[in-house]
Design an enzyme around this catalytic site. Sequence first.
Site, PDB file in Angstrom:
ATOM      1  NE  ARG A 199      -2.661   0.820   3.508  1.00 38.87           N
ATOM      2  CZ  ARG A 199      -3.416   0.452   4.546  1.00 38.87           C
ATOM      3  NH1 ARG A 199      -4.649   0.030   4.359  1.00 38.87           N
ATOM      4  NH2 ARG A 199      -2.952   0.495   5.770  1.00 38.87           N
TER       5      ARG A 199
ATOM      6  CD  GLU B 250     -12.084   5.587   4.129  1.00 39.21           C
ATOM      7  OE1 GLU B 250     -11.649   4.534   4.592  1.00 39.21           O
ATOM      8  OE2 GLU B 250     -11.411   6.324   3.386  1.00 39.21           O
TER       9      GLU B 250
ATOM     10  CE  LYS C 155      -2.690   4.427   7.354  1.00 38.84           C
ATOM     11  NZ  LYS C 155      -3.972   4.923   7.859  1.00 38.84           N
TER      12      LYS C 155
HETATM   13  C1  LIG Z   1      -9.054   6.408   6.241  1.00 32.92           C
HETATM   14  C2  LIG Z   1      -8.809   5.016   6.676  1.00 32.92           C
HETATM   15  N1  LIG Z   1      -9.657   4.054   6.254  1.00 32.92           N
HETATM   16  C3  LIG Z   1      -9.482   2.777   6.612  1.00 32.92           C
HETATM   17  C4  LIG Z   1      -8.436   2.379   7.407  1.00 32.92           C
HETATM   18  C5  LIG Z   1      -8.268   0.935   7.749  1.00 32.92           C
HETATM   19  O1  LIG Z   1      -7.159   0.363   7.083  1.00 32.92           O
HETATM   20  P1  LIG Z   1      -6.390  -0.869   7.717  1.00 32.92           P
HETATM   21  O2  LIG Z   1      -7.394  -1.938   7.910  1.00 32.92           O
HETATM   22  O3  LIG Z   1      -5.363  -1.240   6.706  1.00 32.92           O
HETATM   23  O4  LIG Z   1      -5.811  -0.408   9.002  1.00 32.92           O
HETATM   24  C6  LIG Z   1      -7.519   3.336   7.869  1.00 32.92           C
HETATM   25  C7  LIG Z   1      -6.394   2.967   8.713  1.00 32.92           C
HETATM   26  O5  LIG Z   1      -5.343   2.697   8.223  1.00 32.92           O
HETATM   27  C8  LIG Z   1      -7.703   4.693   7.481  1.00 32.92           C
HETATM   28  O6  LIG Z   1      -6.856   5.648   7.884  1.00 32.92           O
END
Ligand SMILES: Cc1ncc(COP(=O)(O)O)c(C=O)c1O
Length: 346
Positions: free
Chosen positions: A91, A229, A193
Amino acid sequence: MGASNSSEKSAKTMNWDNLGFGLTPTDYMFVMKTSGDGCFTEGRLTRYKSIDISPSAGIFNYGQGLFEGAKAYRRADGHIQLFRIEENARRMKMGADRLCMPCPSIAQFTDAVKKTVLANRHWVPPAGKGSLYLRPLLFGSGPVLGIGPAPEYSFVIFASPIGNWYKAGASAMNLLVDRNVSRAAPGGCGGIKSITNYAPVFEVVKKAKAQGYADVLFLDATTGKNIEEVSSCNIFIVKNNVLSTPATQGTILPGITRRSIIEIATDFGYKVEEREVPLEHALDADEVFCSGTAVGITHVASITYQEKKVEYKTGEGTMSDKLRIALTGIQTGSAQDKKGWTVQLD
Ligand SMILES: Cc1ncc(COP(=O)(O)O)c(C=O)c1O
Protein backbone atom coordinates in the site's frame (compact mmCIF):
# COMPACT_ATOMS: atom_id res chain seq x y z
CA MET A 1 20.51 -4.28 17.92
CA GLY A 2 18.89 -5.41 21.16
CA ALA A 3 16.91 -3.26 23.53
CA SER A 4 18.97 -1.59 26.23
CA ASN A 5 18.70 -2.21 29.97
CA SER A 6 17.06 1.19 30.33
CA SER A 7 14.36 0.12 27.88
CA GLU A 8 13.73 -3.04 29.87
CA LYS A 9 13.41 -0.96 33.00
CA SER A 10 10.99 1.55 31.59
CA ALA A 11 8.97 -1.12 29.82
CA LYS A 12 8.91 -3.00 33.11
CA THR A 13 7.37 -0.03 34.90
CA MET A 14 4.52 0.10 32.38
CA ASN A 15 1.04 -0.57 33.64
CA TRP A 16 -0.12 -2.76 30.77
CA ASP A 17 -3.68 -2.79 32.13
CA ASN A 18 -4.13 0.92 31.52
CA LEU A 19 -2.88 1.20 27.95
CA GLY A 20 -4.80 3.70 25.86
CA PHE A 21 -4.25 5.08 22.37
CA GLY A 22 -1.74 7.80 23.17
CA LEU A 23 1.93 7.87 22.20
CA THR A 24 4.33 6.11 24.55
CA PRO A 25 7.75 6.66 22.99
CA THR A 26 9.86 3.50 22.74
CA ASP A 27 13.64 3.19 22.53
CA TYR A 28 14.46 2.77 18.88
CA MET A 29 13.29 3.99 15.51
CA PHE A 30 14.36 3.05 12.01
CA VAL A 31 15.66 5.65 9.54
CA MET A 32 16.53 5.26 5.87
CA LYS A 33 17.18 8.04 3.34
CA THR A 34 17.48 8.03 -0.41
CA SER A 35 21.02 8.27 -1.67
CA GLY A 36 22.38 10.32 -4.59
CA ASP A 37 20.71 8.09 -7.19
CA GLY A 38 17.30 8.66 -5.57
CA CYS A 39 17.01 5.07 -4.30
CA PHE A 40 16.65 3.71 -0.79
CA THR A 41 19.72 1.64 -0.05
CA GLU A 42 20.47 1.03 3.61
CA GLY A 43 18.77 2.17 6.74
CA ARG A 44 19.55 1.76 10.40
CA LEU A 45 18.08 1.71 13.86
CA THR A 46 18.76 4.78 15.99
CA ARG A 47 17.55 5.86 19.41
CA TYR A 48 14.06 7.36 19.22
CA LYS A 49 14.60 11.11 18.85
CA SER A 50 13.56 14.22 16.94
CA ILE A 51 14.51 14.48 13.30
CA ASP A 52 16.57 17.35 11.94
CA ILE A 53 14.72 18.58 8.86
CA SER A 54 14.84 21.68 6.65
CA PRO A 55 11.90 24.11 6.75
CA SER A 56 11.86 23.86 2.96
CA ALA A 57 11.39 20.07 3.02
CA GLY A 58 8.82 18.79 0.51
CA ILE A 59 6.62 17.37 3.24
CA PHE A 60 6.16 20.74 4.98
CA ASN A 61 5.55 22.75 1.86
CA TYR A 62 3.64 20.44 -0.45
CA GLY A 63 2.43 17.62 1.75
CA GLN A 64 4.51 14.96 0.04
CA GLY A 65 4.05 12.30 2.68
CA LEU A 66 2.47 8.95 3.49
CA PHE A 67 2.04 6.93 6.62
CA GLU A 68 1.19 3.34 7.43
CA GLY A 69 -0.16 1.65 10.53
CA ALA A 70 0.53 -1.93 11.61
CA LYS A 71 0.72 -3.88 14.85
CA ALA A 72 3.02 -6.44 16.47
CA TYR A 73 1.23 -8.84 18.84
CA ARG A 74 2.61 -10.93 21.69
CA ARG A 75 1.11 -14.39 21.61
CA ALA A 76 0.20 -16.37 24.73
CA ASP A 77 3.41 -18.42 24.26
CA GLY A 78 5.42 -15.15 24.52
CA HIS A 79 6.50 -15.01 20.86
CA ILE A 80 5.88 -11.85 18.83
CA GLN A 81 4.11 -11.83 15.47
CA LEU A 82 3.15 -9.43 12.69
CA PHE A 83 -0.03 -9.51 10.60
CA ARG A 84 0.06 -9.17 6.78
CA ILE A 85 2.92 -6.68 6.90
CA GLU A 86 3.68 -7.07 3.17
CA GLU A 87 0.25 -5.55 2.50
CA ASN A 88 1.31 -2.37 4.31
CA ALA A 89 4.48 -2.34 2.19
CA ARG A 90 2.42 -2.73 -1.00
CA ARG A 91 0.00 0.00 0.00
CA MET A 92 2.88 2.37 0.72
CA LYS A 93 4.32 1.63 -2.73
CA MET A 94 0.93 2.44 -4.34
CA GLY A 95 0.80 5.72 -2.45
CA ALA A 96 4.41 6.57 -3.29
CA ASP A 97 3.72 6.09 -7.01
CA ARG A 98 0.71 8.42 -6.72
CA LEU A 99 2.68 11.11 -4.84
CA CYS A 100 5.73 10.84 -7.07
CA MET A 101 8.04 9.46 -4.38
CA PRO A 102 10.57 6.63 -4.44
CA CYS A 103 9.67 3.86 -1.99
CA PRO A 104 11.52 1.14 -0.08
CA SER A 105 11.03 -2.29 -1.67
CA ILE A 106 8.62 -4.76 -0.03
CA ALA A 107 11.65 -6.58 1.42
CA GLN A 108 13.24 -3.36 2.72
CA PHE A 109 9.95 -2.30 4.30
CA THR A 110 9.23 -5.61 6.03
CA ASP A 111 12.84 -6.04 7.14
CA ALA A 112 12.82 -2.53 8.67
CA VAL A 113 9.54 -3.23 10.50
CA LYS A 114 10.93 -6.49 11.91
CA LYS A 115 14.12 -4.75 13.10
CA THR A 116 12.09 -1.98 14.75
CA VAL A 117 9.88 -4.47 16.59
CA LEU A 118 12.78 -6.60 17.77
CA ALA A 119 14.74 -3.57 19.00
CA ASN A 120 11.66 -2.51 20.96
CA ARG A 121 10.57 -6.04 21.91
CA HIS A 122 10.17 -5.16 25.60
CA TRP A 123 7.49 -2.69 24.58
CA VAL A 124 5.25 -5.32 23.02
CA PRO A 125 2.49 -5.66 25.64
CA PRO A 126 1.73 -9.05 27.21
CA ALA A 127 -0.78 -11.23 25.34
CA GLY A 128 -4.27 -9.81 25.50
CA LYS A 129 -3.21 -6.42 26.88
CA GLY A 130 -2.67 -4.60 23.60
CA SER A 131 -0.06 -4.43 20.86
CA LEU A 132 2.97 -2.51 19.65
CA TYR A 133 1.65 -0.03 17.09
CA LEU A 134 4.07 0.61 14.23
CA ARG A 135 4.03 3.80 12.26
CA PRO A 136 6.07 3.72 9.01
CA LEU A 137 6.42 7.15 7.38
CA LEU A 138 7.62 8.10 3.91
CA PHE A 139 8.15 11.77 3.12
CA GLY A 140 9.97 14.34 1.04
CA SER A 141 12.76 15.42 3.38
CA GLY A 142 14.87 17.28 0.84
CA PRO A 143 14.56 21.08 0.38
CA VAL A 144 12.39 22.35 -2.48
CA LEU A 145 10.91 25.77 -3.29
CA GLY A 146 9.32 25.51 -6.73
CA ILE A 147 6.24 23.29 -6.60
CA GLY A 148 7.39 19.78 -7.41
CA PRO A 149 8.81 16.58 -5.95
CA ALA A 150 11.52 16.85 -3.29
CA PRO A 151 15.14 15.96 -4.10
CA GLU A 152 15.50 13.55 -1.15
CA TYR A 153 13.17 11.21 0.78
CA SER A 154 13.14 9.63 4.22
CA PHE A 155 11.57 6.43 5.45
CA VAL A 156 11.14 6.31 9.22
CA ILE A 157 9.43 3.81 11.52
CA PHE A 158 8.57 4.49 15.13
CA ALA A 159 6.61 2.37 17.57
CA SER A 160 4.32 2.82 20.55
CA PRO A 161 2.48 0.31 22.73
CA ILE A 162 -1.30 0.79 22.59
CA GLY A 163 -4.27 -0.84 24.27
CA ASN A 164 -7.02 -2.92 22.69
CA TRP A 165 -9.83 -0.84 21.29
CA TYR A 166 -12.33 -3.60 21.84
CA LYS A 167 -13.63 -3.81 25.38
CA ALA A 168 -16.67 -6.09 25.67
CA GLY A 169 -19.85 -4.09 25.97
CA ALA A 170 -18.08 -0.74 26.12
CA SER A 171 -16.61 0.03 22.75
CA ALA A 172 -19.46 0.24 20.23
CA MET A 173 -19.32 3.46 18.20
CA ASN A 174 -22.00 6.07 17.74
CA LEU A 175 -21.46 7.66 14.32
CA LEU A 176 -22.70 10.95 12.91
CA VAL A 177 -23.32 11.50 9.19
CA ASP A 178 -22.14 14.92 8.06
CA ARG A 179 -23.15 15.90 4.53
CA ASN A 180 -21.20 19.15 4.51
CA VAL A 181 -17.67 17.79 4.47
CA SER A 182 -16.23 15.35 1.93
CA ARG A 183 -13.24 13.25 2.81
CA ALA A 184 -12.16 12.37 -0.73
CA ALA A 185 -13.30 12.95 -4.28
CA PRO A 186 -12.96 10.82 -7.44
CA GLY A 187 -9.52 11.29 -8.94
CA GLY A 188 -8.13 12.44 -5.58
CA CYS A 189 -6.08 10.63 -2.97
CA GLY A 190 -8.67 8.89 -0.79
CA GLY A 191 -7.33 5.52 -1.93
CA ILE A 192 -3.86 6.05 -0.46
CA LYS A 193 -2.66 6.82 3.03
CA SER A 194 -1.59 10.34 2.18
CA ILE A 195 -1.01 12.54 5.23
CA THR A 196 -3.11 15.18 3.49
CA ASN A 197 -6.31 13.13 3.93
CA TYR A 198 -6.45 13.50 7.68
CA ALA A 199 -6.25 17.12 8.88
CA PRO A 200 -9.11 18.25 6.59
CA VAL A 201 -11.57 16.24 8.68
CA PHE A 202 -10.21 17.16 12.12
CA GLU A 203 -12.68 19.99 12.59
CA VAL A 204 -15.80 18.07 11.69
CA VAL A 205 -14.71 15.05 13.75
CA LYS A 206 -13.84 17.28 16.71
CA LYS A 207 -17.32 18.82 16.59
CA ALA A 208 -18.93 15.38 16.39
CA LYS A 209 -16.87 14.19 19.37
CA ALA A 210 -17.93 17.24 21.35
CA GLN A 211 -21.52 16.08 20.81
CA GLY A 212 -20.68 12.60 22.11
CA TYR A 213 -20.16 10.76 18.82
CA ALA A 214 -17.14 8.50 18.31
CA ASP A 215 -16.55 9.59 14.71
CA VAL A 216 -18.07 10.86 11.47
CA LEU A 217 -19.38 8.66 8.66
CA PHE A 218 -18.53 10.32 5.34
CA LEU A 219 -20.64 10.13 2.20
CA ASP A 220 -19.41 10.10 -1.39
CA ALA A 221 -18.44 13.53 -2.68
CA THR A 222 -20.26 13.21 -6.01
CA THR A 223 -23.85 12.33 -5.06
CA GLY A 224 -23.80 12.55 -1.26
CA LYS A 225 -25.95 9.41 -1.27
CA ASN A 226 -23.55 6.54 -0.59
CA ILE A 227 -21.56 5.78 2.53
CA GLU A 228 -17.79 5.74 2.08
CA GLU A 229 -15.81 5.35 5.30
CA VAL A 230 -15.12 6.78 8.74
CA SER A 231 -12.15 9.10 9.41
CA SER A 232 -9.73 6.24 10.08
CA CYS A 233 -11.57 3.01 9.37
CA ASN A 234 -13.69 1.21 6.78
CA ILE A 235 -17.34 0.35 7.26
CA PHE A 236 -19.47 -2.78 6.75
CA ILE A 237 -23.20 -3.35 6.99
CA VAL A 238 -25.04 -6.63 7.60
CA LYS A 239 -28.58 -7.17 6.33
CA ASN A 240 -30.28 -10.58 6.34
CA ASN A 241 -26.89 -12.25 6.85
CA VAL A 242 -25.38 -10.56 3.76
CA LEU A 243 -22.25 -8.51 4.37
CA SER A 244 -21.78 -5.36 2.26
CA THR A 245 -19.04 -2.77 2.16
CA PRO A 246 -18.30 0.16 -0.17
CA ALA A 247 -16.17 -0.88 -3.15
CA THR A 248 -12.67 0.57 -3.35
CA GLN A 249 -12.73 2.91 -6.32
CA GLY A 250 -10.13 5.42 -5.25
CA THR A 251 -12.12 7.40 -2.69
CA ILE A 252 -11.75 5.05 0.29
CA LEU A 253 -8.67 3.43 1.74
CA PRO A 254 -8.26 -0.22 0.75
CA GLY A 255 -7.98 -1.41 4.35
CA ILE A 256 -5.97 -4.52 5.12
CA THR A 257 -8.46 -5.38 7.86
CA ARG A 258 -11.30 -4.83 5.36
CA ARG A 259 -9.75 -7.24 2.84
CA SER A 260 -9.11 -9.83 5.59
CA ILE A 261 -12.72 -9.62 6.80
CA ILE A 262 -14.01 -10.15 3.27
CA GLU A 263 -11.90 -13.32 3.01
CA ILE A 264 -12.86 -14.65 6.44
CA ALA A 265 -16.57 -13.97 5.86
CA THR A 266 -16.40 -15.68 2.45
CA ASP A 267 -14.71 -18.70 4.08
CA PHE A 268 -17.53 -18.82 6.64
CA GLY A 269 -19.95 -19.08 3.70
CA TYR A 270 -21.49 -15.62 3.99
CA LYS A 271 -22.45 -13.70 0.88
CA VAL A 272 -20.17 -10.65 0.64
CA GLU A 273 -20.81 -7.68 -1.61
CA GLU A 274 -18.36 -4.90 -2.47
CA ARG A 275 -20.61 -2.27 -4.01
CA GLU A 276 -22.09 1.18 -3.74
CA VAL A 277 -23.80 1.24 -0.35
CA PRO A 278 -26.57 3.89 -0.22
CA LEU A 279 -26.96 5.57 3.16
CA GLU A 280 -30.54 4.23 3.26
CA HIS A 281 -29.17 0.67 3.21
CA ALA A 282 -26.92 1.48 6.16
CA LEU A 283 -29.83 3.04 8.06
CA ASP A 284 -31.89 -0.10 7.37
CA ALA A 285 -29.14 -2.61 8.30
CA ASP A 286 -29.28 -5.21 11.07
CA GLU A 287 -25.65 -4.62 12.07
CA VAL A 288 -22.95 -2.12 11.18
CA PHE A 289 -19.28 -2.32 12.08
CA CYS A 290 -16.03 -0.50 11.43
CA SER A 291 -12.72 -2.12 10.55
CA GLY A 292 -9.12 -1.00 10.79
CA THR A 293 -5.77 -1.76 12.34
CA ALA A 294 -6.46 0.48 15.33
CA VAL A 295 -10.10 -0.46 15.96
CA GLY A 296 -9.98 -4.08 14.75
CA ILE A 297 -13.66 -4.86 14.21
CA THR A 298 -15.77 -2.49 16.29
CA HIS A 299 -19.55 -2.61 16.44
CA VAL A 300 -21.45 0.51 15.46
CA ALA A 301 -24.18 1.08 18.06
CA SER A 302 -25.93 3.84 16.12
CA ILE A 303 -25.82 6.16 13.13
CA THR A 304 -27.35 9.62 13.42
CA TYR A 305 -28.47 11.36 10.26
CA GLN A 306 -30.41 14.64 10.21
CA GLU A 307 -31.21 14.36 13.94
CA LYS A 308 -32.56 10.81 13.51
CA LYS A 309 -30.70 8.08 15.40
CA VAL A 310 -30.83 4.50 14.12
CA GLU A 311 -29.59 1.75 16.44
CA TYR A 312 -28.07 -1.64 15.57
CA LYS A 313 -27.52 -5.03 17.11
CA THR A 314 -24.15 -5.32 18.84
CA GLY A 315 -22.35 -7.86 21.00
CA GLU A 316 -22.48 -11.62 21.23
CA GLY A 317 -24.26 -13.62 18.57
CA THR A 318 -23.87 -11.01 15.83
CA MET A 319 -22.03 -11.66 12.58
CA SER A 320 -19.72 -8.78 13.48
CA ASP A 321 -18.71 -10.54 16.68
CA LYS A 322 -18.12 -13.85 14.94
CA LEU A 323 -15.85 -12.13 12.41
CA ARG A 324 -14.10 -10.14 15.17
CA ILE A 325 -13.29 -13.29 17.13
CA ALA A 326 -11.97 -15.07 14.01
CA LEU A 327 -9.84 -12.11 12.90
CA THR A 328 -8.35 -11.23 16.30
CA GLY A 329 -7.68 -14.94 16.88
CA ILE A 330 -5.39 -14.99 13.83
CA GLN A 331 -3.82 -11.60 14.57
CA THR A 332 -2.97 -12.43 18.19
CA GLY A 333 -2.04 -16.06 17.60
CA SER A 334 -4.83 -17.53 19.74
CA ALA A 335 -6.30 -19.20 16.63
CA GLN A 336 -4.49 -21.19 13.98
CA ASP A 337 -3.42 -19.08 10.99
CA LYS A 338 -4.43 -21.22 8.03
CA LYS A 339 -4.02 -18.24 5.69
CA GLY A 340 -0.31 -17.63 6.16
CA TRP A 341 -1.08 -14.05 7.22
CA THR A 342 1.21 -13.90 10.24
CA VAL A 343 4.95 -14.07 10.68
CA GLN A 344 6.72 -14.90 13.94
CA LEU A 345 9.63 -12.60 14.67
CA ASP A 346 11.57 -14.15 17.54
C1 LIG B 1 -9.05 6.41 6.24
C2 LIG B 1 -8.81 5.02 6.68
N1 LIG B 1 -9.66 4.05 6.25
C3 LIG B 1 -9.48 2.78 6.61
C4 LIG B 1 -8.44 2.38 7.41
C5 LIG B 1 -8.27 0.93 7.75
O1 LIG B 1 -7.16 0.36 7.08
P1 LIG B 1 -6.39 -0.87 7.72
O2 LIG B 1 -7.39 -1.94 7.91
O3 LIG B 1 -5.36 -1.24 6.71
O4 LIG B 1 -5.81 -0.41 9.00
C6 LIG B 1 -7.52 3.34 7.87
C7 LIG B 1 -6.39 2.97 8.71
O5 LIG B 1 -5.34 2.70 8.22
C8 LIG B 1 -7.70 4.69 7.48
O6 LIG B 1 -6.86 5.65 7.88
